[in-house]
Design a protein around this motif. Structure first.
Motif, PDB file in Angstrom:
ATOM      1  N   VAL A 109       0.849  -1.198   0.000  1.00  0.00           N
ATOM      2  CA  VAL A 109       0.000   0.000   0.000  1.00  0.00           C
ATOM      3  C   VAL A 109       0.880   1.241   0.000  1.00  0.00           C
ATOM      4  O   VAL A 109       0.679   2.183  -0.786  1.00  0.00           O
ATOM      5  CB  VAL A 109      -0.950  -0.017   1.214  1.00  0.00           C
ATOM      6  CG1 VAL A 109      -1.724   1.292   1.313  1.00  0.00           C
ATOM      7  CG2 VAL A 109      -1.916  -1.200   1.130  1.00  0.00           C
ATOM      8  N   HIS A 110       1.862   1.261   0.886  1.00  0.00           N
ATOM      9  CA  HIS A 110       2.772   2.409   0.973  1.00  0.00           C
ATOM     10  C   HIS A 110       3.571   2.572  -0.317  1.00  0.00           C
ATOM     11  O   HIS A 110       3.669   3.683  -0.863  1.00  0.00           O
ATOM     12  CB  HIS A 110       3.713   2.217   2.153  1.00  0.00           C
ATOM     13  CG  HIS A 110       4.796   3.254   2.238  1.00  0.00           C
ATOM     14  ND1 HIS A 110       4.548   4.563   2.564  1.00  0.00           N
ATOM     15  CD2 HIS A 110       6.146   3.158   2.020  1.00  0.00           C
ATOM     16  CE1 HIS A 110       5.683   5.253   2.563  1.00  0.00           C
ATOM     17  NE2 HIS A 110       6.660   4.419   2.230  1.00  0.00           N
ATOM     18  N   ASP A 111       4.131   1.495  -0.808  1.00  0.00           N
ATOM     19  CA  ASP A 111       4.966   1.580  -2.007  1.00  0.00           C
ATOM     20  C   ASP A 111       4.174   2.087  -3.208  1.00  0.00           C
ATOM     21  O   ASP A 111       4.704   2.841  -4.042  1.00  0.00           O
ATOM     22  CB  ASP A 111       5.563   0.213  -2.325  1.00  0.00           C
ATOM     23  CG  ASP A 111       6.615  -0.232  -1.315  1.00  0.00           C
ATOM     24  OD1 ASP A 111       7.075   0.617  -0.525  1.00  0.00           O
ATOM     25  OD2 ASP A 111       6.960  -1.430  -1.307  1.00  0.00           O
ATOM     26  N   THR A 112       2.916   1.693  -3.292  1.00  0.00           N
ATOM     27  CA  THR A 112       2.070   2.162  -4.400  1.00  0.00           C
ATOM     28  C   THR A 112       1.880   3.662  -4.330  1.00  0.00           C
ATOM     29  O   THR A 112       1.998   4.379  -5.345  1.00  0.00           O
ATOM     30  CB  THR A 112       0.711   1.447  -4.364  1.00  0.00           C
ATOM     31  OG1 THR A 112       0.924   0.043  -4.550  1.00  0.00           O
ATOM     32  CG2 THR A 112      -0.217   1.974  -5.451  1.00  0.00           C
ATOM     33  N   ALA A 113       1.576   4.167  -3.142  1.00  0.00           N
ATOM     34  CA  ALA A 113       1.394   5.613  -2.986  1.00  0.00           C
ATOM     35  C   ALA A 113       2.670   6.366  -3.320  1.00  0.00           C
ATOM     36  O   ALA A 113       2.635   7.397  -4.022  1.00  0.00           O
ATOM     37  CB  ALA A 113       0.941   5.923  -1.556  1.00  0.00           C
ATOM     38  N   VAL A 114       3.794   5.880  -2.832  1.00  0.00           N
ATOM     39  CA  VAL A 114       5.070   6.547  -3.098  1.00  0.00           C
ATOM     40  C   VAL A 114       5.358   6.596  -4.596  1.00  0.00           C
ATOM     41  O   VAL A 114       5.775   7.634  -5.133  1.00  0.00           O
ATOM     42  CB  VAL A 114       6.208   5.830  -2.344  1.00  0.00           C
ATOM     43  CG1 VAL A 114       7.581   6.331  -2.832  1.00  0.00           C
ATOM     44  CG2 VAL A 114       6.079   6.053  -0.843  1.00  0.00           C
ATOM     45  N   ARG A 115       5.123   5.500  -5.285  1.00  0.00           N
ATOM     46  CA  ARG A 115       5.393   5.452  -6.719  1.00  0.00           C
ATOM     47  C   ARG A 115       4.569   6.504  -7.479  1.00  0.00           C
ATOM     48  O   ARG A 115       5.097   7.228  -8.323  1.00  0.00           O
ATOM     49  CB  ARG A 115       5.096   4.048  -7.249  1.00  0.00           C
ATOM     50  CG  ARG A 115       5.131   3.874  -8.747  1.00  0.00           C
ATOM     51  CD  ARG A 115       6.499   3.865  -9.345  1.00  0.00           C
ATOM     52  NE  ARG A 115       7.393   2.882  -8.765  1.00  0.00           N
ATOM     53  CZ  ARG A 115       8.638   2.669  -9.229  1.00  0.00           C
ATOM     54  NH1 ARG A 115       9.086   3.348 -10.277  1.00  0.00           N
ATOM     55  NH2 ARG A 115       9.422   1.783  -8.652  1.00  0.00           N
ATOM     56  N   VAL A 116       3.269   6.588  -7.161  1.00  0.00           N
ATOM     57  CA  VAL A 116       2.421   7.572  -7.845  1.00  0.00           C
ATOM     58  C   VAL A 116       2.878   8.989  -7.528  1.00  0.00           C
ATOM     59  O   VAL A 116       2.965   9.853  -8.421  1.00  0.00           O
ATOM     60  CB  VAL A 116       0.944   7.368  -7.462  1.00  0.00           C
ATOM     61  CG1 VAL A 116       0.071   8.478  -8.048  1.00  0.00           C
ATOM     62  CG2 VAL A 116       0.452   6.003  -7.930  1.00  0.00           C
ATOM     63  N   TYR A 169       7.490  14.170   1.202  1.00  0.00           N
ATOM     64  CA  TYR A 169       6.594  13.148   1.762  1.00  0.00           C
ATOM     65  C   TYR A 169       7.421  12.285   2.696  1.00  0.00           C
ATOM     66  O   TYR A 169       8.190  11.424   2.260  1.00  0.00           O
ATOM     67  CB  TYR A 169       5.970  12.305   0.647  1.00  0.00           C
ATOM     68  CG  TYR A 169       5.055  11.212   1.162  1.00  0.00           C
ATOM     69  CD1 TYR A 169       4.112  11.475   2.149  1.00  0.00           C
ATOM     70  CD2 TYR A 169       5.149   9.918   0.675  1.00  0.00           C
ATOM     71  CE1 TYR A 169       3.286  10.478   2.627  1.00  0.00           C
ATOM     72  CE2 TYR A 169       4.313   8.903   1.135  1.00  0.00           C
ATOM     73  CZ  TYR A 169       3.387   9.191   2.121  1.00  0.00           C
ATOM     74  OH  TYR A 169       2.562   8.205   2.613  1.00  0.00           O
ATOM     75  N   MET A 170       7.254  12.500   3.999  1.00  0.00           N
ATOM     76  CA  MET A 170       8.188  11.942   4.976  1.00  0.00           C
ATOM     77  C   MET A 170       7.586  10.917   5.930  1.00  0.00           C
ATOM     78  O   MET A 170       8.246  10.464   6.859  1.00  0.00           O
ATOM     79  CB  MET A 170       8.843  13.078   5.788  1.00  0.00           C
ATOM     80  CG  MET A 170       7.899  13.934   6.628  1.00  0.00           C
ATOM     81  SD  MET A 170       6.749  14.985   5.680  1.00  0.00           S
ATOM     82  CE  MET A 170       7.874  16.092   4.834  1.00  0.00           C
ATOM     83  N   HIS A 171       6.336  10.516   5.725  1.00  0.00           N
ATOM     84  CA  HIS A 171       5.737   9.548   6.649  1.00  0.00           C
ATOM     85  C   HIS A 171       5.228   8.330   5.889  1.00  0.00           C
ATOM     86  O   HIS A 171       5.163   8.309   4.658  1.00  0.00           O
ATOM     87  CB  HIS A 171       4.618  10.191   7.469  1.00  0.00           C
ATOM     88  CG  HIS A 171       3.472  10.743   6.664  1.00  0.00           C
ATOM     89  ND1 HIS A 171       2.475   9.964   6.131  1.00  0.00           N
ATOM     90  CD2 HIS A 171       3.169  12.023   6.318  1.00  0.00           C
ATOM     91  CE1 HIS A 171       1.598  10.722   5.499  1.00  0.00           C
ATOM     92  NE2 HIS A 171       1.997  11.975   5.583  1.00  0.00           N
TER      93      HIS A 171
END
Length: 443
Positions: free
Chosen positions: A316-323, A351-353
């Motif tokens: 979930v986190h990695d997907t958000a970071v990629r976008v 984006y630090m969290h």
């Protein structure tokens, strides 16, 4: 729409049964919270220990619960403050020992003052003792003394508890997977929280103070029967939104700024909502604000879509970071390839969290995210937040090799957060009633 009823006594009994089964031959000592001094002789509003509450539903301070699988005739024992008319005149009703048995299902109950004399006998015969050290200074010496007494007598008796273990892993694994009744309570917390966000957006206008909007939100929580705010409400206008845990809420709202609100209610039985929405104070996004808002929303929707059984919170986190990274590269706020920026963490000044956390009786609820090297797979009944954001300010240095931030972007802080339950089919967004489409944020 009728509110779901609070969780009943049978559900707490079922939880205790599962916990006792997990304990095997180990006895557990789970203390309640104590009152905490606010100032002088005034205490903070009482908040029960979530582990204690999960197993008992008993909402008084200073109690101790024993779980004794080695004593099948009385596996659940409560030590509580006894009934006392004088004390109750000052501080309110107590259930006492009788109520602990009749209302809360204890097999036995004793005055808390008797814990020092009785604890060792109750722990006798257990294979081990489950107790969280370092958190309960009044109870910990009694547990250690009882264990030490067993060890001293072991040469004569031939038995003693083999060790002191933490109850947290087995108990928190139970808490991580919500029952249908718990999901109903979380839906209720989400519904009330979403209503408050919609109300806040309607009343917001330039010239109000952040705390006036906070007051509207928290008044709604109380009017709808919640205990109150689940955490310090964040109502952050303009550049204040770039401070992740901003709670001063004292600034005046200005036309042209965004307002970030991170707020949720806590129900009477401690189940929580946690929502963040961001919208323009004056009713219209600037071009830069809308561009970044749409990017955060795209990242959030992509991350929510990942939530399903067998996925992980890490995915979930990695997907958000990629976008986010790919969008920031297109806008010129980052430089390089997406893979290299992500690998180097060169986006973290914007984006630090992390993108979310478990949600339940605690806002940042218990439960492991990883087991050794392996991320925990999502399962039906788990509930997590999904909350990417962007925070464009001078507070953190721009990493070497990344472009300086143009003034037109500075002071824009955006976060979008929903509460998401994992279902057999995929997921359910519990907070969908709080709108987030760009057009809905404008007026």
């Amino acid at each position: 729409m009728a509110s779901p009823p609070p969780i009943d006594a049978a559900a707490y009994a079922e939880r205790r049964g599962r916990f006792l089964h997990r304990l095997g031959g180990v006895a557990a000592v789970i203390p309640a919270s104590s009152l905490a001094t606010h100032h002088a002789d005034v205490e903070h509003a009482f908040r029960q220990n979530s582990d204690f509450w999960y197993l008992t539903g008993f909402d008084e301070p200073g109690a101790v619960a024993l779980f004794l699988p080695h004593c099948p005739e009385h596996p659940f024992v409560l030590f509580v403050e006894p009934r006392d008319p004088t004390a109750e005149v000052w501080n309110g009703f107590r259930w006492g020992c009788e109520g602990a048995v009749e209302r809360f299902g204890a097999d036995r109950a004793h005055p808390i003052a008797e814990l020092p004399q009785r604890l060792a006998d109750y722990l006798k015969g257990a294979e081990g003792i489950a107790f969280r050290v370092g958190r309960h200074p009044a109870v910990e010496p009694l547990v250690l003394q009882a264990w030490a007494h067993q060890l001293d007598r072991a040469p004569r008796t031939g038995s003693a508890a083999l060790g002191l273990v933490a109850p947290c892993p087995m108990l928190h694994e139970l808490r991580l997977r919500k029952s249908p009744e718990e999901l109903e309570r979380l839906r209720e917390a989400a519904r009330i929280s979403a209503e408050a966000h919609e109300l806040a957006r309607r009343v917001t206008r330039p010239g109000l103070l952040e705390r006036q909007v906070q007051a509207v939100i928290e008044q709604h929580f109380l009017e709808r029967g919640a205990r109150g705010a689940a955490y310090g409400s964040i109502v952050a206008g303009g550049d204040n939104a770039c401070v992740l845990h901003y709670t001063a809420n004292a600034a005046e709202l200005r036309d042209g700024d965004l307002l970030l609100i991170d707020a949720g209610c806590s129900l009477g039985d401690y189940y929580n909502g946690d929502i963040t929405r961001t919208f323009p104070v004056g009713g219209r996004f600037s071009a830069e604000q809308r561009t970044l808002y749409e990017l955060v929303l795209a990242a959030q929707e992509a991350a929510v879509a990942v939530v399903r059984p067998e996925a992980t919170a890490e995915q979930v986190h990695d997907t958000a970071v990629r976008v986010l990274v790919e969008g920031l590269l297109e806008l010129g706020l980052l430089r390089g390839s997406a893979d290299s920026v992500i690998e180097q963490g060169a986006y973290r000044h914007l984006y630090m969290h992390r993108t979310g956390h478990w949600l339940g009786l605690d806002v940042h609820d218990v439960g492991a995210y990883r087991l050794g090297e392996h991320p925990v797979a999502l399962e039906p009944g788990m509930v997590l937040t999904v909350e990417p954001g962007l925070y464009v300010s001078d507070r953190l240095p721009v990493p070497e090799g990344q472009p300086a931030i143009e003034e037109r972007w500075k002071g824009i802080g955006i976060r979008i957060e929903d509460d998401v339950a994992v279902t057999e089919q995929g997921h359910e967004v519990l907070t969908a009633a709080a709108l987030k489409a760009p057009a809905a944020m404008e007026r």
